[in-house]
Structure formats: C-alpha cells, structure tokens
Design a protein around this motif. Structure first.
Motif, mmCIF file in Angstrom:
data_model
loop_
_atom_site.group_PDB
_atom_site.id
_atom_site.type_symbol
_atom_site.label_atom_id
_atom_site.label_comp_id
_atom_site.label_asym_id
_atom_site.label_seq_id
_atom_site.Cartn_x
_atom_site.Cartn_y
_atom_site.Cartn_z
ATOM 1 N N VAL A 51 1.993 -0.744 -12.115
ATOM 2 C CA VAL A 51 1.377 0.565 -11.945
ATOM 3 C C VAL A 51 2.278 1.418 -11.062
ATOM 4 N N SER A 52 2.621 2.597 -11.575
ATOM 5 C CA SER A 52 3.364 3.576 -10.774
ATOM 6 C C SER A 52 2.439 4.761 -10.529
ATOM 7 N N ALA A 53 2.084 5.003 -9.270
ATOM 8 C CA ALA A 53 1.201 6.125 -8.951
ATOM 9 C C ALA A 53 2.051 7.283 -8.439
ATOM 10 N N ASP A 54 2.304 8.242 -9.329
ATOM 11 C CA ASP A 54 3.147 9.397 -8.985
ATOM 12 C C ASP A 54 2.324 10.425 -8.201
ATOM 13 N N ALA B 245 1.586 -5.598 -10.616
ATOM 14 C CA ALA B 245 2.130 -5.110 -9.351
ATOM 15 C C ALA B 245 1.825 -3.620 -9.310
ATOM 16 N N ALA B 246 1.280 -3.142 -8.183
ATOM 17 C CA ALA B 246 0.905 -1.728 -8.076
ATOM 18 C C ALA B 246 1.646 -1.097 -6.915
ATOM 19 N N MET B 247 2.042 0.151 -7.100
ATOM 20 C CA MET B 247 2.825 0.819 -6.055
ATOM 21 C C MET B 247 2.793 2.318 -6.270
ATOM 22 N N LYS B 248 3.172 3.069 -5.205
ATOM 23 C CA LYS B 248 3.348 4.493 -5.397
ATOM 24 C C LYS B 248 4.694 4.736 -6.049
ATOM 25 N N HIS B 249 4.905 5.980 -6.499
ATOM 26 C CA HIS B 249 6.126 6.266 -7.269
ATOM 27 C C HIS B 249 7.416 5.823 -6.573
ATOM 28 N N VAL B 250 7.552 6.127 -5.279
ATOM 29 C CA VAL B 250 8.805 5.764 -4.606
ATOM 30 C C VAL B 250 8.934 4.252 -4.437
ATOM 31 N N GLY B 251 7.822 3.543 -4.531
ATOM 32 C CA GLY B 251 7.868 2.083 -4.481
ATOM 33 C C GLY B 251 8.627 1.515 -5.664
ATOM 34 N N VAL B 252 8.581 2.220 -6.798
ATOM 35 C CA VAL B 252 9.301 1.732 -7.983
ATOM 36 C C VAL B 252 10.811 1.756 -7.728
ATOM 37 N N PRO C 25 0.819 -1.217 0.000
ATOM 38 C CA PRO C 25 0.000 0.000 0.000
ATOM 39 C C PRO C 25 0.855 1.271 0.000
ATOM 40 N N GLY C 26 0.378 2.277 -0.693
ATOM 41 C CA GLY C 26 1.070 3.562 -0.723
ATOM 42 C C GLY C 26 0.202 4.578 -1.424
ATOM 43 N N THR C 27 -0.075 5.698 -0.772
ATOM 44 C CA THR C 27 -0.904 6.739 -1.366
ATOM 45 C C THR C 27 -0.163 7.343 -2.548
ATOM 46 N N PRO C 28 -0.761 7.513 -3.723
ATOM 47 C CA PRO C 28 -2.176 7.346 -4.033
ATOM 48 C C PRO C 28 -2.554 6.034 -4.725
ATOM 49 N N SER C 29 -1.812 4.947 -4.525
ATOM 50 C CA SER C 29 -2.081 3.731 -5.304
ATOM 51 C C SER C 29 -2.955 2.705 -4.573
ATOM 52 N N THR C 30 -3.117 2.856 -3.257
ATOM 53 C CA THR C 30 -3.628 1.788 -2.398
ATOM 54 C C THR C 30 -4.939 1.152 -2.862
ATOM 55 N N GLU C 31 -5.887 1.972 -3.331
ATOM 56 C CA GLU C 31 -7.231 1.449 -3.611
ATOM 57 C C GLU C 31 -7.273 0.524 -4.831
ATOM 58 N N ILE C 32 -6.199 0.469 -5.609
ATOM 59 C CA ILE C 32 -6.210 -0.438 -6.768
ATOM 60 C C ILE C 32 -6.382 -1.876 -6.274
ATOM 61 N N LEU C 33 -5.532 -2.275 -5.328
ATOM 62 C CA LEU C 33 -5.630 -3.660 -4.832
ATOM 63 C C LEU C 33 -6.833 -3.840 -3.906
ATOM 64 N N GLU C 34 -7.208 -2.785 -3.189
ATOM 65 C CA GLU C 34 -8.407 -2.900 -2.349
ATOM 66 C C GLU C 34 -9.629 -3.184 -3.220
ATOM 67 N N THR C 35 -9.705 -2.510 -4.372
ATOM 68 C CA THR C 35 -10.811 -2.762 -5.305
ATOM 69 C C THR C 35 -10.702 -4.171 -5.881
ATOM 70 N N PRO D 148 7.466 -6.080 -19.933
ATOM 71 C CA PRO D 148 6.561 -5.519 -18.932
ATOM 72 C C PRO D 148 6.095 -4.137 -19.396
ATOM 73 N N ALA D 149 4.882 -3.750 -19.016
ATOM 74 C CA ALA D 149 4.365 -2.432 -19.377
ATOM 75 C C ALA D 149 4.085 -1.658 -18.100
ATOM 76 N N MET D 150 4.467 -0.378 -18.099
ATOM 77 C CA MET D 150 4.161 0.455 -16.940
ATOM 78 C C MET D 150 2.933 1.310 -17.228
ATOM 79 N N LEU D 151 2.144 1.530 -16.186
ATOM 80 C CA LEU D 151 0.967 2.393 -16.284
ATOM 81 C C LEU D 151 1.209 3.512 -15.288
ATOM 82 N N ARG D 152 1.390 4.727 -15.800
ATOM 83 C CA ARG D 152 1.692 5.831 -14.897
ATOM 84 C C ARG D 152 0.421 6.599 -14.537
ATOM 85 N N MET D 153 0.037 6.444 -13.281
ATOM 86 C CA MET D 153 -1.074 7.215 -12.731
ATOM 87 C C MET D 153 -0.461 8.402 -11.979
ATOM 88 N N THR D 154 -1.282 9.414 -11.699
ATOM 89 C CA THR D 154 -0.870 10.471 -10.769
ATOM 90 C C THR D 154 -2.024 10.669 -9.795
#
Lengths: 596, 200
Positions: free
Chosen positions: A107-110, A78-85, A33-43, A160-166
C-alpha cells in the motif's frame, strides 16, 4: 429476524483496506507508521490472533518482511506513506522480478496537497518503473474490494501488487459492505532458487519472464472489472481514477460519459481507445502527475488534461469546474484578514526546552529530520536549517560539518532526530559519522514514542503493535556499539535548560563525534508502567506573578501555546502542563510553579 | 450539466482548532445520517494539522454522494467551533448558506506572540456577509456541568440547522462518547438542538 443482511458500516479508506486484507485471508502485515497510512495497521491489530501484524523500524524492512511471508506461501501486506516507498524501492524492484509465493500487496498512501508530508510525489510512477500492478480505489468500498482483488491478481500474475491510496481516500469515510474472511490454503514449502535467488544468471531469466507477465497484465487490464465505462452522452468523455474520479463525477455531471480506471498500471489502452472513439472530446482528470495522460497520448489518443488542470495539490469538484468550464460557485468574501494558525509544539512538549536553548547558539547549523520537532523551524524558536527525509539529519549534518571544515569555515553542526526516526534510518547515518571520524553533534530526541503519527510503539518503547511486551532498544548502548566514545554520549532531560546548555557546550567544543540523547516522554503520551516508574507523576502548573513580570518576552519566545502575550503576559491554566521551561527562561524569577 | 456540488446532496463543514472535538462531532453526524438511510461521506485531515492547527471535517449526504469534500461556495451549513475559523472558512459557504459561530476565541501562534491582533468584530463582519447564528457554546456547556461538551452543543445546533428527520441522535451519541459522559453529552446536544436558533 434470521434474514442475513450484509453488514454496512461507515469506514475510512484505511479501515477498509485492513478489512479487505482480513477478508482476503492475510496472515502477515508489516508497516512503518506514516500519515496518511498509519491506521491501516492499527485497524489490522484489531484482528490479532487471526493474523499477525507488526511495526517495522522502516518501510524497507516492512516490505522485506512481507516478501518473506510471501515466500513462505501466505498472503501478506506492507503499508507505507508515499515517501516510504522510496525507502522500500530497493527490494520492490527485484521483488517485481522474482514474483510472489502467497499474494503480496504494497500500500502506497500518497499525499496530494502535502497535508502532512515533505513532498507530493506520485507513486503510480513506481508501478510503471518496477512493472508491478497498480490499483487505485476511489472510496472506502473500493478500498476494501480492491485490496481483495489485489491479492487475487498478485497470485494470478505472480507479481507484487500496489494499492495506491491518497489522503482523501485514506481519511474519508463512506459506507462499506463487509464480506467473510476466507483463508486460502498455504501450500507445502519447497525451495525454488531459480525463482527467488536473484543472481545475475537467474535475474536475466526473470527479466524475460517479467516482459511476458507485463504483456499478460496489459491484456487483462482491458477486461478488468475495476476499469469500467459509463456511457451517458457522446459530447464529453472523462477518464479518471481515485479521488479525482469522485470530484470529476460532480464537476462534469450526469451528461458526460466516464471511464473509471481502477487498475492504472498497466493502463487499459484498448479500452481507453474504444471509449475515446465514442466521445467528441476526451478529458483526463487525475491528481498530481499527467501519469495517464502521457500514456494515453503515447497511444495516439487525443485528450485534454494538465493543459487545464493543476499538476500540484489536491483537486475538488470546484477546482475542476472552474478549470474546465470557467465557472463555479463563489462564497462570500471578507476584507477582514484572518491571522494564520500554524501547528505548534504542544504546551509541555519536551522538544521545546531543547530547541529554546539550541536556537540561541550562534554559528550553529541545525540539520533537521521528519517529526514534530520540525515545528521548531518556525518562529519564535526558529532553530532549524534543513529537513529532507527520514533519518537524513545525521548524515546531512555530517556532510555539512566535514565540508565546513574542508572549506576553512567556522560553522558548527548539530543534527536533530527523533527516537523512532533514529531507529528508522538514523543508526546507519550515525555509523557514518563514527566510522569516518566526523565532527558534528548528533542529538537524539527520545520522547519514548512515535509522536507525530499519533503514538505508535517503536523498538524503544517496550511494546509491540499487537500490545505485547518487547525488548527495549537502548539508544546510548547502540551509539556506543557503533563507535561513539562513552564520554562523548550525553544523556539529558530536555526540560532542564541548564543541563541541555552544558551538554551542548561540551559537545560543541569537541572535534570528534558526539551524541546528546534527550529523554522525556511526549506530553500527549499515555504513560506505560515503565514511563510512570521512570518519569514520575505529572507536575503542577506555572503561573506568572504579574507584579514581578517585566514583560521582557523571554517566556513568549519559547513558543508555548499556553502563554499569551497581550497587554500583560499570562499562562492559560487549562493548557499549562507545568513543564517549567518558561520558568527557567524568565530572567526575573516572575514565574512560579503551583502544585495542585 | 448539474451544479458543481451536485443535485440533492447537502454539504456541512465543521471547522475549528485541533483538539476541539470536531472529529467526534463529525463522526456522530455521519453515523446518525447513515443510519437514517442517507448516503454519507465524511472527510477530515489528520497529522501535523492536529498540533494546534486549523482543522476541518467535511460531511456530505444525500441520495448518492460522490466527492467527499466541499469546495469554495459549496457548504449549506458551516459550524465554526472557533470564531477566527469562521472568518477563515467564510468563502466555503454557499450563497444563502448558514454560518454557525461559536463565540469562543483560541488565539493562534502569531497572536500569542503579540505579532498580530486577534481580529475584532468577526461576528458583526460575518453577519453583514451571510446568514449567521452566534452563540457561546462553551458557556452553555459549562452551565451544563462541563466545558468539554461544547462540541455537542454545536453539533445540536448544527443538526437542527441541517434539518433532517428520522435520525436517532441520542442513540448515536450514546454509542460514540466516553462511558460515564453519555448524559452530559446528550443534554448538551439537546440544548443546542432545542433551545438555540432559529438562526439568520
């Protein structure tokens, strides 16, 4: 009545990514978990049964687990916040060499603007550095569509493909049409060591293939439907991507032409060149780094971007309008100054008692970590010297303690870290302290949950993401197993100030590695049956006897938001949880516990 | 070139303090508008700002919404769930826009510690700068049986101020609030919608 309409719902970007992955037939997902990515796996956990998803102890583990699922031939994420990458970067760069079995999306959530982060690094740079695909959605529909596209492209190009969210994409809702879940067939497994065993000999071959793959992806980018031009006029052209595109669309209006970039690595250079040739002036509007601008210039295309627009922080239509056209709306202003409203540790937070005691120790350097407890750095607790990254407190504390010793200085070091953060990457740091005979005090603030991201289970809570029972990692036993002596491990209730003080005194007096484990649940946590057994019912609340109160301010200095210091000092009965830290801090016995 | 905040799109801001129910109010507003046929975007900030910090929910709706956020000088209506937040967000109000102010104070940390005073006369100050509507949503909610329904009183007043027709507010509230509290929340919304205002 039987007419089939596409289901349209308001979804956040995070919910839409989970839906897109579900529709793409994903079978395995892992995340920390890491804001703002957390709800991806929760969903995603809402689809439990049709797919498997889990919380991993950290992002590197999450990505490696997703890579394993890909190796097994299924679609994974695999989903994570930006610093998780940063944490997951080691496997990522080699995964780019081997390519995938089943499609794999990272998923990288910046977090432009650093709403809930320690930096605002632009992770598009990772895609370019690792040479993997990067898709950037600009609303929830695209988050769903691009998640599906990312799986297809991952398999098509064997990467692998990255999906950049913000943050603005993750946490904004917009209307989304759903599709059906389609399960791709999973091929029979067969060993392919030349593809997946990255020995130097194999990796040299993989590296050559990576260059060929990159050429093919760059070629494809020019015709990819996610990169689309909209011609309105020949005066102004705007190249933009992600949330910035939506803001730019408003700021430049209907008369400008747009090249909306959805696949931002590799950039569609020829498409951009063709677009640029049809407009007199080309603007590049992007959040954070001049990632596209630099590459567009390198291709010999003239453009304007960061000369006008800020490199730091989020953009909005107003900021773009003012930067480019020098005009925009102004709201009413007031001379009355609004005091700041910083976030604070909650009333009843178990961290408060510990930091209230620790902050009073003189000559102690406190190295901090990522979690709610970083709020203890602010007044009135003011009990922190540093905070860099997940898991960093124990190792930076160790380095500082050894350095003070070598330099002949007297400072002592206390490192503080949360339970989830300890599992994330603090264990290896503590092993460094134990192995090298360090002299710092490491404190594990175990509040029985991953708190700041909104209460996710972790290896210590006894439950999994999908709601199953799990083994409970035993923190003191872990400390012992990696070499901390049993008599140097202190287990305390952080709400008991005397016990905290005694443990700190003893630990600080020793010249060998010590660990204090504080154990009390987050005040906002919904208690598990195990929590109820261990911690009992909620206590009453506290009240100040106004006749006995001498207004010394000791209770106010605990920083509890339930305590208000005006003409007199009072406790808000609605906010107080009865933790009794203020009661213990009061030197005059003016605070009493009241049972309901 | 169109106006910075774009054509027919209307912008609403809900501002307050973490835990006041702005997120739920924003969800009901957005869903109600979406079901009535508008394109809607809503944006909110989670994370550390929820620990008693200042929070904001942006809702924008119209024929076609692009950006999910409202910039300075862009909001048609701001509903301030807390008075100090009304002052903080004032410059986000559009010229001629309406600021709804809940006459309710949650002192921030510097005030709790006695380091700074909670500013006096915010409502009067803002009345001199913009169109405002001031009411005590907590007292109204308490009168209806539960102070926690304060957010629905504010949402009701906001829904009326936004002035769109054809929205099934009752159904949307019923679907979104905690079981057993539907009627209370609907009564609170109706009080805000029917009995408050017109403002400014």
């Amino acid at each position: 009545m039987n007419e089939k309409r596409p289901l349209t719902k308001l979804l956040t970007g995070n919910e839409a990514v989970a839906r897109g992955a579900y529709e793409a037939g994903l079978l395995f997902a892992s995340a920390y978990p890491g804001t703002p990515s957390t709800e991806i796996l929760e969903t995603m956990s809402g689809y439990a049964g049709e797919l498997y998803c889990e919380w991993a102890p950290n992002e590197k583990v999450a990505l490696e687990a997703a890579m394993g699922a890909s190796l097994a031939g299924v679609r994974s994420m695999a989903a994570m916040k930006h610093v998780g990458v940063n944490v997951a970067a080691d496997p990522l760069f080699t995964f780019a060499y081997t390519g995938v079995g089943g499609g794999c999306v990272i998923v990288s959530a910046d977090d432009p603007g650093m709403h809930s982060s320690q930096n605002e690094q632009d992770n598009r740079n990772y895609a370019a550095a690792a040479r993997v695909l990067m898709l950037e959605p600009s609303d929830s529909q695209e988050a769903l569509d691009f998640a599906k596209l990312a799986f297809e492209l991952s398999e098509r190009f064997d990467t692998p493909a990255m999906l950049r969210m913000t943050t603005r994409i993750c946490h904004s809702k917009s209307l989304v049409s759903f599709g059906e879940r389609v399960l791709p067939p999973v091929p029979a497994y067969r060993r392919d060591a030349a593809k997946y065993v990255a020995t130097p000999a194999n990796a040299r071959v993989m590296r050559a293939k990576l260059s060929l793959r990159l050429e093919a992806m760059a070629e494809y980018s020019n015709s990819c439907a996610a990169n689309r031009a909209e011609y309105n006029g020949g005066e102004i052209g705007v190249v933009s991507a992600g949330a910035a595109y939506q803001h730019a669309r408003e700021a430049f209006g209907e008369s400008a032409s747009y090249l909306k970039i959805g696949l931002s690595f590799p950039l569609p250079t020829e498409l951009i060149r063709a677009f640029a040739s049809r407009v007199k002036k080309l603007y590049v509007v992007e959040e954070l780094d001049p990632y596209m601008e630099t590459r567009i210039r390198e291709a010999g295309i003239e453009c304007v971007g960061k000369a006008l627009l800020p490199e730091a922080g989020e953009l909005d239509a107003d900021i773009i309008g003012k930067a480019v056209f020098g005009r925009g709306a102004e709201g009413p202003k007031s001379d009355l100054k609004a005091p700041q409203r910083p976030p604070t540790l909650c009333a009843g937070c178990p961290h408060r008692g510990f930091f209230h005691v620790l902050g009073k120790r003189k000559g102690v350097v406190i190295t901090g970590d990522i979690g709610c407890y970083t709020l203890a750095s602010a007044p009135p607790l003011s009990a922190m010297d540093s905070c860099f990254c997940m898991g960093g407190s124990i190792s930076t504390g160790h380095g500082a303690a050894m350095a003070f010793g070598m330099a002949g200085m007297k400072e002592k070091v206390v490192a503080v870290i949360g339970d989830s953060t300890f599992f994330h990457s603090g264990i290896t740091s503590l092993m460094d302290v134990a192995y090298n005979g360090g002299r710092s005090v490491s404190v594990i603030l175990d509040n029985r949950i991953t708190g700041m991201t909104g209460h996710q289970e972790n290896p210590g809570t006894g439950y999994t993401l999908m709601g199953g029972k799990a083994v409970m990692a035993d923190i003191p036993a872990i400390c012992k197993a990696i070499g901390i002596k049993g008599e140097n491990i202190y287990l305390v209730n952080p709400l008991e100030l005397d016990a905290v003080g005694a443990a700190l005194d003893d630990a600080l007096s020793k010249d060998e590695p010590t660990v204090i484990v504080t154990r009390w649940p987050c005040v906002l946590k919904k208690p598990s049956p195990e929590d109820r057994d261990e911690f009992g019912p909620a206590p009453g609340r506290c009240e100040i006897d106004q006749d006995a109160c001498r207004k010394c301010g000791q209770c106010v200095k605990t920083g509890c938001p339930a305590i208000c210091s005006g003409g007199s000092v009072t406790i808000d009965a609605g906010a107080c949880t009865g933790c009794a830290v203020c009661l213990q801090a009061c030197p005059f016995g003016a605070i009493k516990e009241v049972r309901p | 070139m169109s106006a910075v905040n774009g054509g027919d799109v209307r912008s609403v801001l809900m501002v307050g303090v973490g835990g006041q129910g702005t997120i739920l109010a924003g969800r009901i507003l957005s869903e109600g508008l979406a079901e009535a046929g508008y394109d809607v975007k809503m944006s909110e900030i989670h994370g550390m700002s929820q620990r008693g910090g200042s929070v904001s929910t942006h809702v924008r709706f119209g024929e076609r919404v692009r950006s999910p956020v409202t910039g300075r000088g862009g909001a048609d209506v701001i509903a301030a769930f807390e008075k100090l937040e009304a002052l903080r967000w004032l410059e986000y109000l559009k010229e001629g826009g309406l600021m709804l102010i809940n006459d309710f104070e949650i002192p921030p940390a510097p005030v709790l510690m006695g380091l700074e005073p909670y500013p006096d006369g915010i409502a009067d100050e803002l009345s001199g700068r913009a169109r405002v509507g001031v009411f005590d949503a907590r007292a109204i909610a308490e009168g209806l049986g539960n102070a926690r329904a304060m957010n629905m009183v504010l949402l009701g007043a906001l829904a009326k101020a936004v002035g769109v027709g054809g929205v099934d507010w009752e159904g949307t509230i019923r679907r979104n609030v905690k079981k057993g509290f539907e009627d209370l929340n609907i009564r609170a919304f109706e009080h805000g919608f029917l009995r408050l205002g017109p403002f400014g």
